[in-house]
Design a protein around this motif. Structure first.
Motif, short mmCIF file in Angstrom:
data_model
loop_
_atom_site.label_atom_id
_atom_site.label_comp_id
_atom_site.label_asym_id
_atom_site.label_seq_id
_atom_site.Cartn_x
_atom_site.Cartn_y
_atom_site.Cartn_z
N GLY A 120 0.77 -1.25 0.00
CA GLY A 120 0.00 0.00 0.00
C GLY A 120 0.80 1.29 0.00
O GLY A 120 0.23 2.34 0.21
N GLY A 185 -8.36 11.72 1.23
CA GLY A 185 -7.96 10.32 1.05
C GLY A 185 -9.17 9.40 1.13
O GLY A 185 -10.25 9.79 1.62
N ALA A 186 -8.97 8.18 0.64
CA ALA A 186 -10.07 7.21 0.57
C ALA A 186 -10.69 6.98 1.95
O ALA A 186 -11.90 6.76 2.09
CB ALA A 186 -9.55 5.90 0.00
N GLN A 187 -9.85 7.03 2.96
CA GLN A 187 -10.33 6.70 4.31
C GLN A 187 -11.47 7.60 4.75
O GLN A 187 -12.38 7.17 5.44
CB GLN A 187 -9.17 6.82 5.28
N TYR A 211 -9.51 -4.50 4.24
CA TYR A 211 -8.72 -3.31 4.64
C TYR A 211 -9.29 -2.82 5.97
O TYR A 211 -10.48 -2.49 6.04
CB TYR A 211 -8.87 -2.28 3.53
N TYR A 248 -18.84 -2.16 1.99
CA TYR A 248 -17.57 -1.60 1.48
C TYR A 248 -16.80 -2.72 0.78
O TYR A 248 -16.56 -3.78 1.37
CB TYR A 248 -16.75 -1.05 2.66
N THR A 250 -13.63 -3.85 -2.45
CA THR A 250 -12.48 -3.46 -3.28
C THR A 250 -12.47 -4.37 -4.54
O THR A 250 -11.64 -5.27 -4.64
CB THR A 250 -11.16 -3.65 -2.48
N TYR A 255 -8.42 -6.16 -1.31
CA TYR A 255 -7.38 -5.93 -0.31
C TYR A 255 -7.67 -6.82 0.87
O TYR A 255 -8.74 -6.73 1.46
CB TYR A 255 -7.39 -4.47 0.15
N ASP A 283 -14.13 0.86 -3.43
CA ASP A 283 -12.80 1.45 -3.23
C ASP A 283 -11.88 0.98 -4.36
O ASP A 283 -11.48 -0.18 -4.42
CB ASP A 283 -12.26 1.02 -1.85
N TYR A 285 -8.72 1.88 -5.09
CA TYR A 285 -7.58 2.63 -4.56
C TYR A 285 -6.30 2.55 -5.40
O TYR A 285 -5.48 3.45 -5.33
CB TYR A 285 -7.28 2.16 -3.14
N SER A 313 -8.08 7.46 -4.84
CA SER A 313 -7.10 8.05 -3.93
C SER A 313 -5.86 8.47 -4.71
O SER A 313 -5.50 7.81 -5.69
CB SER A 313 -6.71 7.01 -2.89
N SER A 315 -3.11 8.59 -3.00
CA SER A 315 -2.08 8.08 -2.10
C SER A 315 -1.14 7.10 -2.79
O SER A 315 0.03 7.03 -2.47
CB SER A 315 -2.72 7.37 -0.90
N LYS A 316 -1.67 6.28 -3.70
CA LYS A 316 -0.83 5.26 -4.35
C LYS A 316 -0.17 5.82 -5.61
O LYS A 316 0.93 5.44 -5.96
CB LYS A 316 -1.66 4.04 -4.77
N ARG A 323 -2.67 13.52 1.36
CA ARG A 323 -4.01 13.36 1.91
C ARG A 323 -5.05 13.91 0.93
O ARG A 323 -5.86 14.77 1.27
CB ARG A 323 -4.18 14.01 3.30
#
Ligand SMILES: Cc1ncc(COP(=O)(O)O)c(C=O)c1O
Length: 469
Positions: A120, A185-187, A211, A248, A250, A255, A283, A285, A313, A315-316, A323
């Motif tokens: 991740g 971010g995805a979170q 996740y 939720y 993926t 994940y 998600d 991601y 996201s 992030s990756k 963020r």
């Protein structure tokens, strides 16, 4: 410096001077680098002998709080290691008990181990530092005061337009900028969606293994969370409990198993959501990095009834430190999601959003994705080849993202712990399970350079052969 030392009523003057100076240093009232008064001066002020003051200074020097510099005096060296607070020992205000079930945040990830197979995380040494510096500087130099005031909780308009274009081209997610909400971010998406759709006590479902953050986010809001098993085709729809309001998933790259949800399973899940009036949080991601085969259509593209919130996201693709992420929601949900974002933290930082919008508009983002895909594809191939030599592991099919998993017949926890002690960081599949804990290992290849994959796996193999498995 005028230090207040009170010797009234004390008999052991040397100890009293020592204790009061030590307390002042620890509390930060005298800071590192500051000079203490000469012994002669302090002795005169306190009406004690110079030997008494020198003895107190000597003890503090021996303990590392002070250092003498010839001809210059005596200085404080230590940083305060504790700042006693008057309420430290009081029971204090207690948080709600649901927070007991939330684990502490992960420790900061530095320093990196010798071999880092953490899933991740992208290769941050390849972050486009120069371009990013230019883009940020340009925004600041332009003196755009509007970037320095409160921004749009839905997100920078230019960035939302670029995101809509990006997901349309790369993922066939058809959406207008008006359906995009920029997130931290995805979170944050799970939190925002839960705020506008679920009440405490409502039921949500997550993949198991899965996740962890979405499960924890929902649980901390007082929502009941059902872990639902995943098979080779994806989440087992028949196992989603009756009454579930949100699921939720993926689908592109489960994940942590790394599998892709089959088309049949996607359609079954959408059908289930329609029948039960539930929402699906998809998600996506790390789907920018796909190495073989054609990606299956996202749930969002297959959904004709407005049941799916699509999550992306940066992030990756770029860096988790930005963020920045986004969601694409059915128009019916957008106004409430924007209000929820506003009430949570107002909006994402304007300058970074504007810089990212420019990066995407000038084509740099797409080039960066292509460059990184090449880098990760090579690592994916190396890892897949090297894992074939592990007879106790069966790699699961995976053709995207930044990690892949391999199943084993026995618990890999002891091997993971032994490996970490020897500089190889990786995770056990069991770490991601709630109900049934699968045996196996998760290998991230974002943080590990290509040339370190084989030596890292050789060390892991030596440990496994030596009985750590
Ligand atoms: C499944 C999954 N979703 C989302 C993310 C990214 O989260 P965020 O955008 O909040 O950094 C990660 C990062 O590890 C992940 O593994």
């Amino acid at each position: 410096m005028e230090i207040h030392i009170d010797l009234t009523g004390t008999r052991g003057h040397r100890d009293a001077i020592y204790r009061q100076l030590r307390a002042a240093i620890l509390a930060g009232r005298i800071r590192p680098g500051e000079a203490l008064p000469p012994t002669r001066e302090l002795a005169q002020r306190l009406a004690v002998s110079r030997t008494t003051v020198s003895a107190a200074y000597d003890r503090l020097t021996a303990e590392g709080f002070l250092a003498g510099r010839v001809g210059a005096g005596t200085f404080v060296t230590a940083s305060p290691v504790e700042r006693p607070s008057p309420v430290l020992d009081a029971p204090g205000v207690q948080p709600l008990p649901e927070w007991d079930a939330v684990p502490p945040p992960p420790a900061p990830f530095a320093p990196a181990p010798e071999f880092d197979f953490r899933p991740g995380v992208p290769d941050l040494s390849l972050f486009p530092f120069d371009t990013w510096r230019r883009l940020i500087t340009q925004r600041l130099r332009a003196g755009q005061a509007d970037l320095m005031t409160y921004g749009d909780p839905q997100g920078h308009a230019g960035l939302r337009a670029e995101i809509a274009r990006h997901v349309g081209v790369s993922r066939d997610v058809r959406a207008s900028a008006a359906q995009v909400v920029v997130t931290a971010g995805a979170q944050q998406t799970t939190d925002l969606v839960a705020r506008v759709l679920l009440r405490p006590g409502d039921l949500a479902a997550v993949e198991d293994p899965g996740y962890p953050p979405p499960r924890l986010v929902l649980g901390a809001r007082g929502i009941r969370v059902a872990p639902v098993p995943v098979d080779a085709a994806g989440i087992v729809v028949d196992a989603i409990p009756a009454g579930t309001r949100l699921v939720y998933v993926t689908p592109s790259h489960q994940y942590p198993l790394g599998l892709s949800m089959s088309l049949d399973r996607r359609l079954e899940l959408l059908d289930w959501a329609e029948r039960t009036d539930a929402v699906l949080v998809e998600d996506d991601y790390d789907s920018e990095f796909r190495y073989t085969g054609r990606p299956l259509e996202p749930l969002h593209s297959l959904d004709s009834r407005g049941r799916v919130v699509y999550v992306g996201s940066f992030s990756k693709v770029l860096s988790p430190a930005l963020r920045l992420g986004f969601l694409v929601a059915p128009p019916s949900l957008v106004p409430a999601l924007v209000k929820a974002r506003y009430l949570t933290d107002w909006h994402a930082p304007n300058v970074e959003q504007a810089a990212l919008a420019a990066f995407m508009a000038e084509g740099g983002f797409a080039r960066h994705v292509r460059r990184m895909r090449k880098v990760y594809r090579a690592r994916h191939e190396l890892l897949t080849r090297a894992l074939a030599a592990f007879d106790f592991l069966t790699p699961l099919p995976s053709s995207a993202g930044l990690h892949l998993s391999a199943v084993a017949a026995a618990d890999c926890g002891p091997l993971v712990r032994a490996a970490r002690r020897r500089g190889v960081r990786l995770y056990s599949l069991g770490d991601f399970g709630v109900g049934e804990r699968r045996h196996g290992l998760v290998f991230g290849y974002g943080a590990v350079a290509a040339e370190r994959i084989e030596p890292g796996l050789a060390r892991l193999r030596a440990l496994a052969d030596g009985g750590a498995a």
